[in-house]
Write a protein that holds these residues in place. Sequence first.
Motif, PDB file in Angstrom:
ATOM      1  N   GLN A  45      29.611  22.317 -29.596  1.00 57.08           N
ATOM      2  CA  GLN A  45      30.382  23.414 -30.080  1.00 57.08           C
ATOM      3  C   GLN A  45      29.758  24.398 -30.039  1.00 57.08           C
ATOM      4  O   GLN A  45      28.337  24.633 -30.266  1.00 57.08           O
ATOM      5  N   MET A  46      30.305  25.437 -30.194  1.00 53.79           N
ATOM      6  CA  MET A  46      29.643  26.796 -30.297  1.00 53.79           C
ATOM      7  C   MET A  46      29.165  27.014 -31.916  1.00 53.79           C
ATOM      8  O   MET A  46      28.433  27.455 -32.203  1.00 53.79           O
ATOM      9  N   ASN A  47      30.220  26.481 -32.524  1.00 53.06           N
ATOM     10  CA  ASN A  47      30.092  26.419 -34.147  1.00 53.06           C
ATOM     11  C   ASN A  47      29.835  24.930 -34.712  1.00 53.06           C
ATOM     12  O   ASN A  47      31.062  24.447 -35.047  1.00 53.06           O
ATOM     13  N   PRO A  48      28.746  24.397 -34.611  1.00 52.68           N
ATOM     14  CA  PRO A  48      28.480  22.767 -34.776  1.00 52.68           C
ATOM     15  C   PRO A  48      28.517  22.738 -36.212  1.00 52.68           C
ATOM     16  O   PRO A  48      27.945  23.471 -36.995  1.00 52.68           O
ATOM     17  N   LEU A  49      28.826  21.454 -36.543  1.00 50.34           N
ATOM     18  CA  LEU A  49      28.664  21.030 -37.952  1.00 50.34           C
ATOM     19  C   LEU A  49      27.155  20.428 -38.356  1.00 50.34           C
ATOM     20  O   LEU A  49      26.544  20.581 -39.199  1.00 50.34           O
ATOM     21  N   ILE A  50      26.708  20.063 -37.223  1.00 47.45           N
ATOM     22  CA  ILE A  50      25.318  19.452 -37.227  1.00 47.45           C
ATOM     23  C   ILE A  50      24.807  19.843 -35.880  1.00 47.45           C
ATOM     24  O   ILE A  50      25.259  19.535 -34.627  1.00 47.45           O
ATOM     25  N   THR A  51      23.468  20.268 -35.581  1.00 45.98           N
ATOM     26  CA  THR A  51      22.957  20.509 -34.577  1.00 45.98           C
ATOM     27  C   THR A  51      22.033  19.246 -33.722  1.00 45.98           C
ATOM     28  O   THR A  51      21.681  18.439 -34.559  1.00 45.98           O
ATOM     29  N   ASP A  52      21.775  19.626 -32.901  1.00 45.32           N
ATOM     30  CA  ASP A  52      20.845  18.414 -31.969  1.00 45.32           C
ATOM     31  C   ASP A  52      19.565  18.127 -32.812  1.00 45.32           C
ATOM     32  O   ASP A  52      18.963  16.965 -32.985  1.00 45.32           O
ATOM     33  N   GLN A  53      18.999  19.343 -33.136  1.00 46.41           N
ATOM     34  CA  GLN A  53      17.560  18.916 -33.929  1.00 46.41           C
ATOM     35  C   GLN A  53      17.659  18.460 -35.252  1.00 46.41           C
ATOM     36  O   GLN A  53      16.942  17.599 -35.791  1.00 46.41           O
ATOM     37  N   GLU A  54      18.887  18.721 -35.803  1.00 50.18           N
ATOM     38  CA  GLU A  54      19.150  18.031 -37.298  1.00 50.18           C
ATOM     39  C   GLU A  54      19.280  16.653 -37.092  1.00 50.18           C
ATOM     40  O   GLU A  54      18.866  15.831 -37.722  1.00 50.18           O
ATOM     41  N   ILE A  55      19.994  16.112 -36.200  1.00 47.37           N
ATOM     42  CA  ILE A  55      20.114  14.876 -35.973  1.00 47.37           C
ATOM     43  C   ILE A  55      18.765  14.097 -35.476  1.00 47.37           C
ATOM     44  O   ILE A  55      18.345  13.202 -36.057  1.00 47.37           O
ATOM     45  N   GLN A  56      18.058  14.717 -34.577  1.00 46.02           N
ATOM     46  CA  GLN A  56      16.689  14.342 -34.393  1.00 46.02           C
ATOM     47  C   GLN A  56      15.797  14.308 -35.493  1.00 46.02           C
ATOM     48  O   GLN A  56      15.149  13.152 -35.573  1.00 46.02           O
ATOM     49  N   ASP A  57      15.712  15.196 -36.410  1.00 40.95           N
ATOM     50  CA  ASP A  57      15.104  15.292 -37.506  1.00 40.95           C
ATOM     51  C   ASP A  57      15.512  14.050 -38.599  1.00 40.95           C
ATOM     52  O   ASP A  57      14.696  13.363 -39.149  1.00 40.95           O
ATOM     53  N   THR A  58      16.875  13.674 -38.595  1.00 41.77           N
ATOM     54  CA  THR A  58      17.404  12.831 -39.494  1.00 41.77           C
ATOM     55  C   THR A  58      16.983  11.482 -39.055  1.00 41.77           C
ATOM     56  O   THR A  58      16.445  10.449 -39.921  1.00 41.77           O
ATOM     57  N   VAL A  60      14.252  10.647 -37.250  1.00 45.53           N
ATOM     58  CA  VAL A  60      12.747  10.514 -37.476  1.00 45.53           C
ATOM     59  C   VAL A  60      12.253  10.464 -39.003  1.00 45.53           C
ATOM     60  O   VAL A  60      11.598   9.710 -39.156  1.00 45.53           O
ATOM     61  N   ALA A  61      13.368  11.085 -39.935  1.00 44.99           N
ATOM     62  CA  ALA A  61      12.967  10.889 -41.296  1.00 44.99           C
ATOM     63  C   ALA A  61      13.357   9.528 -41.655  1.00 44.99           C
ATOM     64  O   ALA A  61      12.583   8.942 -42.493  1.00 44.99           O
ATOM     65  N   ARG A  62      14.199   9.049 -41.002  1.00 48.21           N
ATOM     66  CA  ARG A  62      14.748   7.511 -41.351  1.00 48.21           C
ATOM     67  C   ARG A  62      13.857   6.430 -40.722  1.00 48.21           C
ATOM     68  O   ARG A  62      13.510   5.527 -41.305  1.00 48.21           O
ATOM     69  N   LEU A  71       9.443  -2.209 -29.043  1.00 51.14           N
ATOM     70  CA  LEU A  71      10.877  -2.419 -29.102  1.00 51.14           C
ATOM     71  C   LEU A  71      11.299  -3.231 -30.409  1.00 51.14           C
ATOM     72  O   LEU A  71      12.339  -3.143 -30.895  1.00 51.14           O
ATOM     73  N   GLU A  72      10.208  -4.053 -30.866  1.00 49.64           N
ATOM     74  CA  GLU A  72      10.838  -4.928 -32.136  1.00 49.64           C
ATOM     75  C   GLU A  72      10.896  -4.111 -33.416  1.00 49.64           C
ATOM     76  O   GLU A  72      11.281  -4.449 -34.118  1.00 49.64           O
ATOM     77  N   GLU A  73      10.012  -3.036 -33.609  1.00 50.91           N
ATOM     78  CA  GLU A  73       9.908  -2.156 -34.579  1.00 50.91           C
ATOM     79  C   GLU A  73      11.032  -1.320 -35.071  1.00 50.91           C
ATOM     80  O   GLU A  73      11.024  -0.847 -36.041  1.00 50.91           O
ATOM     81  N   VAL A  74      11.688  -1.119 -33.994  1.00 54.12           N
ATOM     82  CA  VAL A  74      13.128  -0.065 -34.027  1.00 54.12           C
ATOM     83  C   VAL A  74      14.508  -0.892 -34.126  1.00 54.12           C
ATOM     84  O   VAL A  74      14.702  -1.559 -33.082  1.00 54.12           O
ATOM     85  N   MET A  79      20.097   1.809 -36.429  1.00 57.53           N
ATOM     86  CA  MET A  79      20.049   3.263 -36.113  1.00 57.53           C
ATOM     87  C   MET A  79      21.375   3.538 -35.800  1.00 57.53           C
ATOM     88  O   MET A  79      22.081   4.721 -36.155  1.00 57.53           O
ATOM     89  N   GLU A  80      22.160   2.810 -35.081  1.00 54.63           N
ATOM     90  CA  GLU A  80      23.612   3.008 -34.899  1.00 54.63           C
ATOM     91  C   GLU A  80      24.422   3.327 -35.834  1.00 54.63           C
ATOM     92  O   GLU A  80      25.078   4.152 -35.755  1.00 54.63           O
ATOM     93  N   GLN A  81      24.352   2.237 -36.775  1.00 53.59           N
ATOM     94  CA  GLN A  81      25.277   2.392 -37.854  1.00 53.59           C
ATOM     95  C   GLN A  81      24.725   3.689 -38.699  1.00 53.59           C
ATOM     96  O   GLN A  81      25.757   4.418 -39.304  1.00 53.59           O
ATOM     97  N   PHE A  82      23.508   3.966 -39.021  1.00 52.34           N
ATOM     98  CA  PHE A  82      23.231   5.070 -39.786  1.00 52.34           C
ATOM     99  C   PHE A  82      23.577   6.324 -38.958  1.00 52.34           C
ATOM    100  O   PHE A  82      24.266   7.255 -39.912  1.00 52.34           O
ATOM    101  N   LEU A  83      23.641   6.433 -37.855  1.00 50.89           N
ATOM    102  CA  LEU A  83      24.273   7.702 -37.191  1.00 50.89           C
ATOM    103  C   LEU A  83      25.613   7.849 -37.318  1.00 50.89           C
ATOM    104  O   LEU A  83      26.013   8.824 -37.555  1.00 50.89           O
ATOM    105  N   ARG A  84      26.355   6.687 -37.397  1.00 49.14           N
ATOM    106  CA  ARG A  84      27.988   6.605 -37.730  1.00 49.14           C
ATOM    107  C   ARG A  84      28.089   7.047 -39.152  1.00 49.14           C
ATOM    108  O   ARG A  84      29.332   7.361 -39.407  1.00 49.14           O
TER     109      ARG A  84
END
Length: 161
Positions: A45-58, A60-62, A71-74, A79-84
């Motif tokens: 959106q033009m006025n996002p609640l969260i940006t792509d970079q914020e999602i990416q940073d989140t 990486v932080a987790r 492949l086994e380490e991630v 990750m899917e549940q965390f994003l939801r």
Amino acid sequence: MIKKILYIARTVLILGGSLYLAATAGMQQRHVRYSLFTLKVENPQMNPLITDQEIQDTIVARFGKIEGQSLEEVPIFEMEQFLRSIPYIASSNVYSTLNGSMTATVSVRVPILRVFNSKDESYILDTAGVAMPVSPVHPLRLLVASGNITEPFQYMKGQRA
């Protein structure tokens, strides 16, 4: 009799070869490391609640930097549940390929209304009627509903419309 023996031998060879190939592929897959992580944001959106970079940073932080991990380490499901669980994300889908790339596709919520209730609480409603906390980082231009609104803000993780 000889045809029956040849048929059994051929069947055993085919099954044995299939098992060998499956085991070899599984062992090789354990050694594959992610070389590419892609984040796709649907309905930006033009006025996002969260940006792509914020999602990416989140992410990486987790989970740490995805590139270079095996492949086994991630934990893809985690990750899917965390994003939801992020209030501004409506849905997520995370998958990896055998060649070492991972893709996370997220759909962000579309805010339509900011509510100020009679208890001086403020929250946002999206197009599906899901309540979200007000973003402390991103100011939004939304319609405002205020007055004698008694509905309290109750955001529950995993809340779905």
